[in-house]
Design a protein around this motif. Structure first.
Motif, PDB file in Angstrom:
ATOM      1  N   ASN A 184      -7.261   4.546  -4.357  1.00  0.00           N
ATOM      2  CA  ASN A 184      -8.356   4.820  -3.423  1.00  0.00           C
ATOM      3  C   ASN A 184      -9.485   3.804  -3.583  1.00  0.00           C
ATOM      4  O   ASN A 184     -10.669   4.142  -3.543  1.00  0.00           O
ATOM      5  CB  ASN A 184      -8.888   6.242  -3.615  1.00  0.00           C
ATOM      6  N   THR A 223       1.099   5.390  -0.236  1.00  0.00           N
ATOM      7  CA  THR A 223       0.283   6.587  -0.007  1.00  0.00           C
ATOM      8  C   THR A 223       1.054   7.838  -0.408  1.00  0.00           C
ATOM      9  O   THR A 223       2.219   8.016  -0.004  1.00  0.00           O
ATOM     10  CB  THR A 223      -0.127   6.698   1.472  1.00  0.00           C
ATOM     11  N   GLU A 235       3.849   0.452   2.660  1.00  0.00           N
ATOM     12  CA  GLU A 235       3.663  -0.575   3.689  1.00  0.00           C
ATOM     13  C   GLU A 235       3.341  -1.913   3.025  1.00  0.00           C
ATOM     14  O   GLU A 235       2.511  -1.969   2.112  1.00  0.00           O
ATOM     15  CB  GLU A 235       2.517  -0.168   4.620  1.00  0.00           C
ATOM     16  N   LYS A 236       4.002  -2.946   3.481  1.00  0.00           N
ATOM     17  CA  LYS A 236       3.716  -4.285   2.963  1.00  0.00           C
ATOM     18  C   LYS A 236       2.423  -4.806   3.594  1.00  0.00           C
ATOM     19  O   LYS A 236       2.140  -4.557   4.760  1.00  0.00           O
ATOM     20  CB  LYS A 236       4.871  -5.247   3.277  1.00  0.00           C
ATOM     21  N   LYS A 237       1.656  -5.552   2.788  1.00  0.00           N
ATOM     22  CA  LYS A 237       0.395  -6.103   3.250  1.00  0.00           C
ATOM     23  C   LYS A 237       0.356  -7.603   2.982  1.00  0.00           C
ATOM     24  O   LYS A 237       0.715  -8.056   1.894  1.00  0.00           O
ATOM     25  CB  LYS A 237      -0.789  -5.444   2.526  1.00  0.00           C
ATOM     26  N   GLU A 292       0.863  -1.179   0.000  1.00  0.00           N
ATOM     27  CA  GLU A 292       0.000   0.000   0.000  1.00  0.00           C
ATOM     28  C   GLU A 292       0.898   1.227   0.000  1.00  0.00           C
ATOM     29  O   GLU A 292       1.694   1.428   0.925  1.00  0.00           O
ATOM     30  CB  GLU A 292      -0.911  -0.007   1.221  1.00  0.00           C
ATOM     31  N   GLU A 309       8.141  -3.431  -2.493  1.00  0.00           N
ATOM     32  CA  GLU A 309       8.681  -2.455  -1.540  1.00  0.00           C
ATOM     33  C   GLU A 309      10.121  -2.100  -1.877  1.00  0.00           C
ATOM     34  O   GLU A 309      10.504  -0.918  -1.872  1.00  0.00           O
ATOM     35  CB  GLU A 309       8.597  -3.011  -0.119  1.00  0.00           C
ATOM     36  N   THR A 361      -3.127   0.619  -3.870  1.00  0.00           N
ATOM     37  CA  THR A 361      -3.006  -0.758  -3.391  1.00  0.00           C
ATOM     38  C   THR A 361      -2.658  -1.641  -4.585  1.00  0.00           C
ATOM     39  O   THR A 361      -3.241  -1.500  -5.666  1.00  0.00           O
ATOM     40  CB  THR A 361      -4.318  -1.247  -2.748  1.00  0.00           C
ATOM     41  N   VAL A 390      -4.301  -8.256   0.358  1.00  0.00           N
ATOM     42  CA  VAL A 390      -4.902  -7.127  -0.354  1.00  0.00           C
ATOM     43  C   VAL A 390      -6.060  -7.673  -1.177  1.00  0.00           C
ATOM     44  O   VAL A 390      -5.909  -8.684  -1.872  1.00  0.00           O
ATOM     45  CB  VAL A 390      -3.878  -6.436  -1.274  1.00  0.00           C
ATOM     46  N   VAL A 394      -4.179   6.698  -2.137  1.00  0.00           N
ATOM     47  CA  VAL A 394      -3.693   5.401  -1.651  1.00  0.00           C
ATOM     48  C   VAL A 394      -3.702   4.407  -2.811  1.00  0.00           C
ATOM     49  O   VAL A 394      -4.755   4.126  -3.400  1.00  0.00           O
ATOM     50  CB  VAL A 394      -4.567   4.869  -0.497  1.00  0.00           C
TER      51      VAL A 394
END
Length: 235
Positions: free
Chosen positions: A159, A117, A222-224, A115, A199, A190, A227, A188
Motif C-alpha cells: 500500500n 492485489t 498486473e505487470k507494470k 502489482e 508474474e 508493488t 514502478v 496492494v
C-alpha cells in the motif's frame, strides 16, 4: 793582363759565393718557416677524434636516458593499472553501496515490476459463515512478499509503504500493521524487478496464486512498465 784576369775570377767567385749564400740562407729560412707552420693535418685529425669521442659520449648518454625512460614508463604503466584497478574497486563499492541502500529502503527507486492485489473473498462463495475463511491473513501477506523476493524483486512496498529487512507485519482483524502503520484491505504489493519473471512465478501451477485462491482470497497480478517506490519513512 794577368792582374785583370785574376780580378775577373775573383768577381765571378764572389758572385757564385753570394748566390750560394743567398740560396743557403733562403733554403734555411724556408725550412724554418715550414717547421714553424702548424700541422693542419694533425690538428684536423685531433679535432675529428675529439668530435668522435664526444659523439660516442652523447650516444652513451642517450642510451642511458632511453633505458631510464623505459623504466619510468614501465613504472607509470604499473601505477596506471593500479589506479585503474582501484577505480574499478571504488566503482564496484559505490555500486554495492547503492544496491544495499536500495535493499534497505534508503533511496527512492524506480523500474519495471508488478502489482499484486489481495482482497478478502466474497462471503456468498463460502459454504459456512466463518469469516476467517475468506479474509486476508498475515500468512497470506508473507506468502506474497516471500514469493516476490524469491523471484528477484529488488524492492517491495505494501500500500505504498516500503518494507525492508527489519519490517514487521501483524494482522489485526480486517487490517494489517506494517512497521506500526495500519493498512485496510485491499492490500496492494508493488515490486520492482523483471516483470515477466515475477508474474510467471505467481502463475505456476500449484504456486502461491493457486494456494491463495484455494483459501478464498481474491488475487490479481498486473505487470507494470514503471514502478516508483519511495524510501522507508525516517530513513
Amino acid at each position: 793582363m794577368i792582374l785583370m784576369k785574376v780580378k775577373g775570377n775573383h768577381v765571378i767567385l764572389s758572385l757564385v759565393a753570394l748566390v750560394l749564400g743567398f740560396m743557403i740562407a733562403f733554403s734555411y729560412n724556408l725550412t724554418n718557416r715550414e717547421q714553424a707552420k702548424p700541422d693542419l693535418k694533425d690538428k684536423s685529425w685531433d679535432r675529428e677524434f675529439q668530435l668522435r669521442n664526444k659523439l660516442l659520449e652523447e650516444e652513451e648518454k642517450t642510451r642511458s636516458l632511453q633505458a631510464e625512460l623505459l623504466e619510468k614508463q614501465g613504472k607509470l604503466t604499473s601505477i596506471e593499472k593500479k589506479l585503474a584497478n582501484e577505480a574499478n574497486v571504488y566503482f564496484n563499492l559505490a555500486e554495492d553501496a547503492e544496491k544495499y541502500r536500495m535493499y534497505l529502503g534508503k533511496v527512492r527507486v524506480k523500474g519495471e515490476g508488478v502489482e499484486v492485489t489481495l482482497e478478502d473473498g466474497t462471503p456468498s462463495n463460502i459454504i459456512n459463515d466463518n469469516v476467517n475463511q475468506y479474509i486476508v491473513h498475515e500468512r497470506h501477506v508473507f506468502q506474497v512478499i516471500n514469493e516476490l523476493y524469491i523471484s528477484g524483486a529488488a524492492a517491495v512496498a505494501i500500500n505504498g509503504q516500503r518494507i525492508n529487512q527489519n519490517s514487521y507485519i501483524v494482522c489485526n482483524g480486517p487490517v494489517i500493521t506494517v512497521d506500526g502503520q495500519q493498512h485496510p484491505a485491499p492490500f496492494v504489493f508493488t515490486a520492482i524487478g523483471d516483470a515477466e519473471v515475477l508474474e510467471s512465478s505467481f502463475n505456476l501451477t500449484g504456486g502461491v496464486k493457486d494456494q491463495l485462491v484455494n483459501e478464498n482470497i481474491t488475487f490479481t497480478i498486473e505487470k507494470k512498465d514503471k514502478v516508483i517506490l519511495e524510501p522507508v519513512m525516517g530513513s
